[in-house]
Scaffold this motif. Structure first.
Motif, PDB file in Angstrom:
ATOM      1  N   SER A  66      -7.648   3.222   0.144  1.00  0.00           N
ATOM      2  CA  SER A  66      -7.705   3.072   1.595  1.00  0.00           C
ATOM      3  C   SER A  66      -7.974   1.640   1.992  1.00  0.00           C
ATOM      4  O   SER A  66      -7.877   1.282   3.164  1.00  0.00           O
ATOM      5  CB  SER A  66      -8.801   3.975   2.184  1.00  0.00           C
ATOM      6  N   ASP A  67      -8.305   0.794   1.021  1.00  0.00           N
ATOM      7  CA  ASP A  67      -8.607  -0.603   1.289  1.00  0.00           C
ATOM      8  C   ASP A  67      -7.969  -1.458   0.201  1.00  0.00           C
ATOM      9  O   ASP A  67      -8.100  -1.174  -0.990  1.00  0.00           O
ATOM     10  CB  ASP A  67     -10.116  -0.834   1.308  1.00  0.00           C
ATOM     11  N   GLY A  82       4.800   0.786  -8.130  1.00  0.00           N
ATOM     12  CA  GLY A  82       4.182  -0.505  -8.381  1.00  0.00           C
ATOM     13  C   GLY A  82       4.119  -1.282  -7.080  1.00  0.00           C
ATOM     14  O   GLY A  82       5.002  -1.152  -6.228  1.00  0.00           O
ATOM     15  N   VAL A  83       3.076  -2.074  -6.898  1.00  0.00           N
ATOM     16  CA  VAL A  83       2.914  -2.866  -5.671  1.00  0.00           C
ATOM     17  C   VAL A  83       2.467  -4.265  -6.045  1.00  0.00           C
ATOM     18  O   VAL A  83       2.014  -4.522  -7.164  1.00  0.00           O
ATOM     19  CB  VAL A  83       1.893  -2.225  -4.709  1.00  0.00           C
ATOM     20  N   GLN A  84       2.577  -5.180  -5.097  1.00  0.00           N
ATOM     21  CA  GLN A  84       2.080  -6.534  -5.289  1.00  0.00           C
ATOM     22  C   GLN A  84       1.018  -6.840  -4.229  1.00  0.00           C
ATOM     23  O   GLN A  84       1.053  -6.322  -3.112  1.00  0.00           O
ATOM     24  CB  GLN A  84       3.213  -7.562  -5.194  1.00  0.00           C
ATOM     25  N   PHE A 128       1.710   2.320   0.106  1.00  0.00           N
ATOM     26  CA  PHE A 128       0.538   1.890   0.874  1.00  0.00           C
ATOM     27  C   PHE A 128       0.936   1.003   2.050  1.00  0.00           C
ATOM     28  O   PHE A 128       0.233   0.051   2.401  1.00  0.00           O
ATOM     29  CB  PHE A 128      -0.443   1.122  -0.033  1.00  0.00           C
ATOM     30  N   GLU A 129       2.065   1.286   2.657  1.00  0.00           N
ATOM     31  CA  GLU A 129       2.523   0.461   3.778  1.00  0.00           C
ATOM     32  C   GLU A 129       1.540   0.472   4.944  1.00  0.00           C
ATOM     33  O   GLU A 129       1.464  -0.492   5.713  1.00  0.00           O
ATOM     34  CB  GLU A 129       3.896   0.947   4.255  1.00  0.00           C
ATOM     35  N   GLN A 171       3.531  -5.473   1.615  1.00  0.00           N
ATOM     36  CA  GLN A 171       4.649  -6.183   1.002  1.00  0.00           C
ATOM     37  C   GLN A 171       5.478  -5.228   0.134  1.00  0.00           C
ATOM     38  O   GLN A 171       4.919  -4.354  -0.539  1.00  0.00           O
ATOM     39  CB  GLN A 171       4.149  -7.349   0.143  1.00  0.00           C
ATOM     40  N   SER A 172       6.777  -5.412   0.160  1.00  0.00           N
ATOM     41  CA  SER A 172       7.665  -4.542  -0.619  1.00  0.00           C
ATOM     42  C   SER A 172       7.899  -5.118  -2.004  1.00  0.00           C
ATOM     43  O   SER A 172       7.826  -6.333  -2.221  1.00  0.00           O
ATOM     44  CB  SER A 172       9.010  -4.383   0.094  1.00  0.00           C
ATOM     45  N   GLY A 173       8.195  -4.232  -2.940  1.00  0.00           N
ATOM     46  CA  GLY A 173       8.593  -4.651  -4.279  1.00  0.00           C
ATOM     47  C   GLY A 173       7.485  -5.325  -5.054  1.00  0.00           C
ATOM     48  O   GLY A 173       6.299  -5.230  -4.722  1.00  0.00           O
TER      49      GLY A 173
END
Length: 505
Positions: free
Chosen positions: A126-127, A109-111, A165-166, A173-175
């Motif tokens: 990729s974007d 999961g990402v924010q 997706f770093e 952003q993490s978490g």
């Protein structure tokens, strides 16, 4: 896995899950507790995860065991995730306003821009601008729940693992971000907002492993359950992971309700209150009186064990150390002899059992067991075990029989009592408890234990505690104890009863 094959397996798995769910006696209640569980682990374009599928299976089994109707699926594509969430919303709306809905997700999961996204296994990005086109917005679950207008909803996200997706601009952003909980919703995250959760070294994540442990405890509110989860995960991660939750619940919720306590009758309530009072005092006299009045009580075993413990403590104070010779080891010590003599004087099964609990291998153990057998058989005489000679009792001071008196009239804490015993007559209850006993409170007790002591120091009496004991004499089951001798004579007990009847004034 092709989209067609994944879709087919997805539907097959859901059907199998629903058909294999065990029938329950409370089916109507089960239909009001619905759960959707998703675990995504086998990602194609981003790093795969080890545990989400295992976590989903474990939480599904746990939820089924505690009354949820569960739909569980693993490794879903974006289309399959959206379809599953939409169907969950329809089921929840059909279940009615009293239903409870639960959504659990384990996986990536990402924010982005304050919104949280759950990643399907076919995500390819990729974007950052394409995120909402390729992922599933977590808010969509809350919208489905809100549309159902049901009483209670829970959302549990074990999705704060490393960001896949770093390297994508604007997605570093993490978490997850903290979401606002609509009214009637409890939101739980595996870790604090903006932090990363551990996938775990074993087969399950630390968060889900703690979760299944604590949600099955009967009578524990959901808030307390997740507090216990937080404590456990913090301990296991050495403080690196802090589970987070936020709530807008307006009604109480427990995963497992506490079993109903039986409704006590008036007599059972009286017995329970009396036992609590006696237990708090740890007074051997009150314990003995309780056992005489309630020999078949549900608390009798605990009372006997406490009586044996307290008697052993009192009788062992100041007792001489045992000699080390083989001959001395066969001679009972003073404490054992005193306790056995006390049991003989009392003459009840309870008293002999108290001796046996303190000295199960004692010198008089066989005699005590024989006495118990005789008493239980209802014999009028107490036989002595074969080959065992009766123990000679040392003479003890005899205060002489006290004339039978009528029950004392109205008594206050400060009013003088009238007694045939000159040492007592004219003294108030307040004064009597500061006096030394006229003879041992337990027959055979060495003088050094009681001769210079006051009743208040032995019983730790003050006015309130004396009132507690006085109230025990008001019970019908305790009336016969009024005829038992007291170190200050029978007038003491009758006066205590009268004092209690007047409200301990």
């Amino acid at each position: 896995m092709t989209g067609f094959l994944a879709k087919g397996l997805f539907h097959l798995f859901i059907v199998a899950t629903l058909l294999s769910a065990p029938a329950r006696a409370f089916a109507e209640e089960d239909n009001r507790r619905l759960a959707l569980v998703i675990g995504n682990a086998s990602y194609g374009s981003v790093s795969a995860l080890d545990n989400p599928a295992n976590d989903a299976r474990m939480i599904s089994t746990t939820l089924q065991d505690i009354g949820f109707t569960v739909t569980m699926a693993v490794d879903l594509s974006q289309i399959e995730m959206k379809r599953a969430i939409a169907q969950f919303g329809r089921d929840l709306r059909a279940a009615g306003e009293e239903a409870t809905g639960l959504f659990y997700y384990a996986g990536h999961g990402v924010q982005s821009f304050g919104n949280n996204y759950l990643l399907p296994v076919d995500v390819a990005l990729s974007d950052a601008a394409d995120l909402d086109l390729m992922a599933v917005e977590a808010q969509s679950v809350l919208r489905q729940m809100a549309s159902a207008r049901n009483r209670t909803n829970l959302v549990i996200l074990d999705a704060c693992r490393n960001n896949p997706f770093e390297d994508v601009p604007d997605l570093n952003q993490s978490g997850l971000a903290e979401m606002k909980a609509p009214t009637g919703t409890f939101l739980a995250y595996a870790t604090a907002p903006g932090s990363v959760a551990l996938d775990g070294q074993g087969e399950n994540s630390p968060f889900t492993q703690a979760l299944v442990k604590h949600i099955t405890r009967p009578g524990q509110p959901v808030e307390q359950a997740f507090k216990e989860v937080r404590r456990e995960v913090l301990a296991q991660s050495a403080g690196l992971q802090t589970p987070w939750d936020t709530s807008s619940l307006v009604s109480d919720f427990m995963f497992v309700t506490a079993p109903e306590r039986p409704i006590l009758t008036a007599a059972e309530t009286e017995e329970l209150q009396l036992w609590r009072s006696v237990r708090a005092t740890r007074d051997p006299v009150q314990l003995m009186l309780f056992l005489r009045g309630y020999p078949e009580s549900a608390y009798a075993e605990e009372a006997r064990a406490m009586l044996a413990e307290v008697m052993a403590e009192e009788l062992s104070v100041g007792a001489p150390a045992p000699e080390t010779s083989a001959l001395a080891s066969t001679v009972p010590d003073e404490a054992e002899t005193a306790l056995f003599k006390a049991a003989q004087e009392d003459g009840s099964v309870t008293a002999y059992e108290a001796y046996l609990q303190s000295f199960p291998e004692g010198t008089y153990a066989e005699i005590a067991m024989t006495e118990i057998a005789a008493l239980q058989a209802g014999q009028s005489t107490d036989p002595i075990g074969e080959g065992i000679a009766p123990v000679a009792e040392a003479p003890s001071p005899d205060p002489g029989p006290e004339p039978r008196q009528q029950e004392a009239g109205p008594v206050t804490y400060a009013s003088p009592l009238v007694s045939e015993l000159s040492q007592i007559s004219g003294l108030s209850l307040a004064e009597i408890i500061e006096q030394a006993p006229m003879f041992p409170p337990i027959e055979g007790l060495p003088e050094s234990y009681w001769k210079t002591q006051t009743c208040s120091s032995c019983h730790q009496w003050n006015r309130d505690r004396l009132c507690e004991q006085a109230n025990t004499y008001l019970s019908l089951n305790m009336q016969r104890s009024l005829n038992k001798q007291h170190p200050f004579g029978g007038v003491m007990k009758r006066s205590l009863k009268s004092w209690a009847a007047g409200g301990c004034q």
